[in-house]
Write an enzyme that holds these catalytic residues in place. Structure first.
Site, mmCIF file in Angstrom:
data_model
loop_
_atom_site.group_PDB
_atom_site.id
_atom_site.type_symbol
_atom_site.label_atom_id
_atom_site.label_comp_id
_atom_site.label_asym_id
_atom_site.label_seq_id
_atom_site.Cartn_x
_atom_site.Cartn_y
_atom_site.Cartn_z
ATOM 1 N N SER A 182 0.807 -1.223 0.000
ATOM 2 C CA SER A 182 0.000 0.000 0.000
ATOM 3 C C SER A 182 0.843 1.279 0.000
ATOM 4 C CB SER A 182 -0.918 0.015 1.224
ATOM 5 O OG SER A 182 -1.577 1.272 1.275
ATOM 6 N N LYS B 143 -13.402 -4.449 3.453
ATOM 7 C CA LYS B 143 -14.249 -3.245 3.380
ATOM 8 C C LYS B 143 -15.689 -3.490 3.817
ATOM 9 C CE LYS B 143 -11.486 -1.244 -0.222
ATOM 10 N NZ LYS B 143 -11.437 -0.520 -1.478
ATOM 11 N N ASP C 194 -13.956 5.572 -2.463
ATOM 12 C CA ASP C 194 -13.409 4.885 -3.644
ATOM 13 C C ASP C 194 -14.068 5.318 -4.956
ATOM 14 O OD1 ASP C 194 -11.466 3.299 -2.457
ATOM 15 O OD2 ASP C 194 -12.875 1.685 -2.019
ATOM 16 N N GLY D 18 -15.351 -8.463 -11.637
ATOM 17 C CA GLY D 18 -15.263 -8.619 -10.180
ATOM 18 C C GLY D 18 -16.549 -8.144 -9.526
HETATM 19 P P1 NDP Z 1 -12.710 -8.048 -2.706
HETATM 20 O O1 NDP Z 1 -11.947 -9.073 -1.959
HETATM 21 O O2 NDP Z 1 -13.894 -7.409 -2.069
HETATM 22 O O3 NDP Z 1 -13.223 -8.714 -4.108
HETATM 23 C C1 NDP Z 1 -12.350 -9.433 -4.906
HETATM 24 C C2 NDP Z 1 -13.044 -9.813 -6.234
HETATM 25 O O4 NDP Z 1 -11.999 -10.342 -7.064
HETATM 26 C C3 NDP Z 1 -14.117 -10.893 -6.137
HETATM 27 O O5 NDP Z 1 -15.147 -10.591 -7.053
HETATM 28 C C4 NDP Z 1 -13.382 -12.176 -6.562
HETATM 29 O O6 NDP Z 1 -14.207 -13.114 -7.210
HETATM 30 C C5 NDP Z 1 -12.413 -11.614 -7.564
HETATM 31 N N1 NDP Z 1 -11.184 -12.409 -7.724
HETATM 32 C C6 NDP Z 1 -10.206 -12.622 -6.810
HETATM 33 N N2 NDP Z 1 -9.208 -13.358 -7.358
HETATM 34 C C7 NDP Z 1 -9.567 -13.596 -8.636
HETATM 35 C C8 NDP Z 1 -8.957 -14.286 -9.719
HETATM 36 N N3 NDP Z 1 -7.782 -14.877 -9.576
HETATM 37 N N4 NDP Z 1 -9.596 -14.320 -10.912
HETATM 38 C C9 NDP Z 1 -10.786 -13.708 -11.055
HETATM 39 N N5 NDP Z 1 -11.443 -13.051 -10.080
HETATM 40 C C10 NDP Z 1 -10.827 -12.991 -8.878
HETATM 41 O O7 NDP Z 1 -11.652 -6.969 -3.193
HETATM 42 P P2 NDP Z 1 -11.783 -5.351 -3.354
HETATM 43 O O8 NDP Z 1 -12.961 -5.068 -4.204
HETATM 44 O O9 NDP Z 1 -11.670 -4.689 -2.044
HETATM 45 O O10 NDP Z 1 -10.412 -5.004 -4.139
HETATM 46 C C11 NDP Z 1 -10.180 -5.508 -5.435
HETATM 47 C C12 NDP Z 1 -8.894 -4.928 -6.038
HETATM 48 O O11 NDP Z 1 -8.978 -3.527 -6.225
HETATM 49 C C13 NDP Z 1 -7.647 -5.172 -5.195
HETATM 50 O O12 NDP Z 1 -6.618 -5.593 -6.071
HETATM 51 C C14 NDP Z 1 -7.355 -3.820 -4.595
HETATM 52 O O13 NDP Z 1 -5.956 -3.663 -4.358
HETATM 53 C C15 NDP Z 1 -7.820 -2.888 -5.690
HETATM 54 N N6 NDP Z 1 -8.231 -1.551 -5.193
HETATM 55 C C16 NDP Z 1 -7.575 -0.435 -5.622
HETATM 56 C C17 NDP Z 1 -7.964 0.824 -5.205
HETATM 57 C C18 NDP Z 1 -7.250 2.027 -5.674
HETATM 58 O O14 NDP Z 1 -7.378 3.067 -5.038
HETATM 59 N N7 NDP Z 1 -6.538 1.983 -6.766
HETATM 60 C C19 NDP Z 1 -9.080 1.016 -4.258
HETATM 61 C C20 NDP Z 1 -9.726 -0.207 -3.905
HETATM 62 C C21 NDP Z 1 -9.283 -1.433 -4.336
HETATM 63 P P3 NDP Z 1 -14.999 -14.306 -6.419
HETATM 64 O O15 NDP Z 1 -16.309 -13.733 -5.980
HETATM 65 O O16 NDP Z 1 -15.164 -15.367 -7.463
HETATM 66 O O17 NDP Z 1 -14.123 -14.729 -5.280
#
Ligand code: NDP
Length: 265
Positions: free
Chosen positions: A16, A65, A101, A122
């Protein structure tokens, strides 16, 4: 007033940039505060940890979150609509939750023009915030997720939803990766047979992940698409969060200036 302590909670959290961003603002504006990282594996311990550390505020990242929403005494603004909190501020002993966000993301794509249709990859916390905000702003939003489970609430809210199996590839103006695929591995957010033709037809591509070229963005680049990584989104959400942390002591442009400088460190 004694020095205030702020933190980011996440798992993983070592990547981070939030500590650099917030500390840059605090330092340059002589605000008596410091911002650190907390590696939290069990999201249900968020409130307890926040209080034990005597924090004045925090940001919350993947995957806590939704737990953060539950940890608050009161939730305000857009976060109440989506049940997802990325910013907590302690106010008169109470934990107040916000979500910055989605506005951060809108800020980051303001130069993408003529967007009407958006595909979100996602269905986690970030997707929830963005989909609701985009829908409020009048965009047509579709969600594609690996598994069925998390899609239910989106379907109930009226979004078109698909799993990899049910998805039919077509043109979208903007495709956004909000999965964590590519964060710590070399996965695409969906199989290449889906992602490649999808990006070929789309106008713009964005990834919420920052600080690296994910396989998803590498493919967008290879296909000569205009794209953005999550750095501007990060900046946008950070500026708004800092404004809550500092109780609107500084204007947003000033916070943005010093926060942006931290990206050069
Ligand atoms: P969550 O854990 O809430 O959700 C993760 C999602 O990713 C789920 O839908 C999950 O699917 C899917 N997923 C995880 N691994 C895989 C994979 N290998 N292939 C396909 N789908 C996958 O995460 P967040 O929404 O909190 O965060 C998501 C991303 O966004 C992170 O990488 C985070 O670092 C980034 N982010 C960046 C921000 C920024 O300011 N730039 C702000 C917020 C987040 P399933 O339901 O099938 O498990």
């Amino acid at each position: 007033m004694s020095k205030q302590l702020f933190a980011i909670f996440g798992d993983p959290v070592s990547h981070s940039r939030s500590p650099l961003m917030h500390n840059s603002v605090f330092k340059q504006l002589n605000y008596n505060a410091c911002y650190t990282r907390v590696h939290l594996t069990d999201g249900s311990k968020l409130r307890e940890t926040f209080l034990n550390l005597k924090l004045s505020g925090a940001n919350i990242t993947v995957p806590h979150k939704e737990e953060a929403f539950k940890a608050c005494d009161e939730v305000r603004g857009f976060a109440t609509k989506i049940g997802v909190v990325n910013t907590i501020v302690k106010e008169n002993g109470k934990l107040i939750g916000y979500n910055t966000d989605a506005d951060g993301f809108l800020f980051s794509i303001s130069e993408f023009k003529n967007i009407k249709t958006i595909l979100i990859l996602g269905a986690g916390g970030t997707a929830k915030a963005l989909s609701q905000k985009f829908s409020d702003e009048g965009f047509e939003v579709t969600i594609l997720n690996r598994s069925e489970n998390r899609l239910q609430s989106y379907t109930e809210s009226g979004f078109k939803t698909f799993t990899w199996e049910s998805f039919e590839i077509k043109k979208y103006d903007l495709v956004i990766n909000t999965t964590s695929a590519g964060l710590q591995d070399s996965n695409l957010p969906a199989p290449k047979e889906i992602i490649k033709p999808l990006l070929q037809q789309s106008s713009y591509v964005a990834d919420a992940i920052y600080g690296k070229v994910t396989p998803f963005l590498a493919l967008a680049k290879e296909l000569n698409k205009e794209y953005k990584d999550g750095a501007d989104m990060l900046l946008g959400q950070g500026v708004l969060a800092n404004n809550y942390f500092t109780a609107s002591t500084f204007d947003l442009k000033t916070i943005e200036k010093y926060m942006r400088e931290s990206f050069n460190y």
